[in-house]
Scaffold this active site. Structure first.
Site, PDB file in Angstrom:
ATOM      1  N   GLN A 144      -4.440  -1.803   9.619  1.00  0.00           N
ATOM      2  CA  GLN A 144      -4.372  -3.126   8.984  1.00  0.00           C
ATOM      3  C   GLN A 144      -4.917  -4.210   9.929  1.00  0.00           C
ATOM      4  O   GLN A 144      -4.507  -4.294  11.081  1.00  0.00           O
ATOM      5  CB  GLN A 144      -2.911  -3.433   8.601  1.00  0.00           C
ATOM      6  CG  GLN A 144      -2.712  -4.717   7.843  1.00  0.00           C
ATOM      7  CD  GLN A 144      -3.306  -4.677   6.425  1.00  0.00           C
ATOM      8  OE1 GLN A 144      -3.206  -3.699   5.720  1.00  0.00           O
ATOM      9  NE2 GLN A 144      -3.955  -5.771   6.035  1.00  0.00           N
ATOM     10  N   ASP A 195     -10.711   2.659   4.126  1.00  0.00           N
ATOM     11  CA  ASP A 195     -10.996   1.226   3.960  1.00  0.00           C
ATOM     12  C   ASP A 195     -12.507   0.981   3.862  1.00  0.00           C
ATOM     13  O   ASP A 195     -12.943  -0.109   3.503  1.00  0.00           O
ATOM     14  CB  ASP A 195     -10.439   0.438   5.166  1.00  0.00           C
ATOM     15  CG  ASP A 195      -9.227  -0.419   4.784  1.00  0.00           C
ATOM     16  OD1 ASP A 195      -9.044  -0.682   3.579  1.00  0.00           O
ATOM     17  OD2 ASP A 195      -8.475  -0.800   5.695  1.00  0.00           O
ATOM     18  N   LYS A 239       0.835  -1.206   0.000  1.00  0.00           N
ATOM     19  CA  LYS A 239       0.000   0.000   0.000  1.00  0.00           C
ATOM     20  C   LYS A 239       0.872   1.259   0.000  1.00  0.00           C
ATOM     21  O   LYS A 239       0.604   2.219  -0.714  1.00  0.00           O
ATOM     22  CB  LYS A 239      -0.950  -0.025   1.212  1.00  0.00           C
ATOM     23  CG  LYS A 239      -2.050  -1.078   1.048  1.00  0.00           C
ATOM     24  CD  LYS A 239      -2.823  -1.379   2.312  1.00  0.00           C
ATOM     25  CE  LYS A 239      -3.749  -2.577   2.080  1.00  0.00           C
ATOM     26  NZ  LYS A 239      -4.470  -3.011   3.280  1.00  0.00           N
TER      27      LYS A 239
END
Ligand code: NAD
Length: 291
Positions: free
Chosen positions: A96, A119, A52
């Site tokens: 994450q 997200d 990412k």
């Protein structure tokens, strides 16, 4: 059979984003800034987060990687999130998953400002998705929608079977495929671990989206000819012949299913890169919302 090439498509998207970032910079506007928080040393999570950060560099975003120890308390993590919520520098951030067992993932998801939740996991953003309002779509389902869209896959009126009902993939995917959009208008069946006679259901499917995390679960006898298969699964299996010591397998027994498909995503190089591209799209959206 046509391969749905997530690597190429995600590169196309990143090229388009890079142009927009150059335009922002040329106009003297702020450079988009994505932060990623990782807790502990899970090998797979580190790989995803590094990919990412690398994607941010590729499109010209600023990025910050915040590595926190496995032993961090929930309170300390929540206070880091509050700091990121308030930061004028950071436009969007992700935490994450998975998190260590002593940290409540739901609390963490709720603590992230919906305006920076690139997200797309916050209940407010999921609710907006259900209502078809502008939002950050969850990165993996958004990536799948993009892939189907860019390959002009006809979805309207099709039978779509989603395997797996996780909050981050299967459930939102089932909603997106049933919405009244270009990619959507499917008759969706959401299947899960309690589903009976799964094979009878998948055999009727025009589109199958597989996200259960069991390597090579979907076999040729479970699909009809001409089906579109999207494989979300990623399982690491030991492979001493590889430098890394492992290889990645999807949830689909690719070699036997692919010949029956009209379109199929490979693993790796299918949904994975699209998830990262979506995160970049959401981050660009975050700064546009702020402007
Ligand atoms: P999860 O582990 O949270 O949930 C699995 C789901 O599968 C559950 O809803 C369960 O009911 C269902 N299931 C289990 N056994 C089943 C069976 N026999 N029949 C039907 N359904 C069954 O799943 P997740 O977080 O969505 O992850 C699924 C897979 O996708 C994993 O391999 C994960 O690594 C991968 N993943 C990939 C990406 C990507 O970017 N490519 C993103 C997220 C997850």
């Amino acid at each position: 059979m046509i391969l749905l090439d997530g690597k190429k498509t995600s590169n196309d998207i990143k090229d388009e984003i890079a142009v927009k970032v150059q335009e922002l910079k040329a106009a003297g506007k702020k450079t988009p800034h994505l932060a990623a928080v990782i807790v502990g040393n899970n090998g797979a999570s580190l790989t995803y987060v590094n990919a990412k950060v690398k994607a941010c560099e590729r499109v010209g975003f600023d990025s910050t990687l915040i590595k926190l120890p496995e032993t961090i308390t929930e309170e300390e993590l929540l206070s880091k999130i509050e700091e990121l919520n308030k930061s004028t520098e950071v436009d969007g951030f992700i935490v994450q998953l998975p998190l260590p067992a002593h940290i409540d993932e739901h609390k963490v998801t709720l603590a992230i400002s919906p305006y920076k939740d690139v997200d797309g996991f916050h209940p407010e953003n999921l609710g907006r998705m259900v209502l078809d309002l502008p939002t950050f779509l969850p990165a993996t389902p958004y990536g799948i929608v993009q892939l189907l869209d860019r390959y002009d896959i006809e979805t309207s009126g099709k039978n779509c079977v989603v395997i797996g009902r996780s909050h981050i993939v299967g459930s939102p995917m089932s909603i997106l495929m049933s919405r009244n959009n270009k990619v959507g208008n499917c008759t969706v069946t959401l299947t899960h671990s309690r589903t009976k006679n799964l094979k009878d259901i998948t055999k009727e499917a025009d589109i199958i989206i597989v996200a259960l995390g069991k390597a090579e679960f979907l076999t040729a006898d479970m699909v009809k000819d001409g089906v579109v298969v999207v494989d979300v699964g990623i399982t690491r299996v030991d492979d001493p012949s590889k430098k890394s010591g492992f290889r990645l397998l999807g949830d689909v027994k690719f070699d036997e299913v692919a010949p029956k498909c009209s379109h199929i995503t490979p693993v790796p190089g299918g949904v994975g890169p699209m998830t990262i591209a979506s995160l970049m799209m959401n981050t660009l959206q975050a700064i546009e919302n702020r402007n």
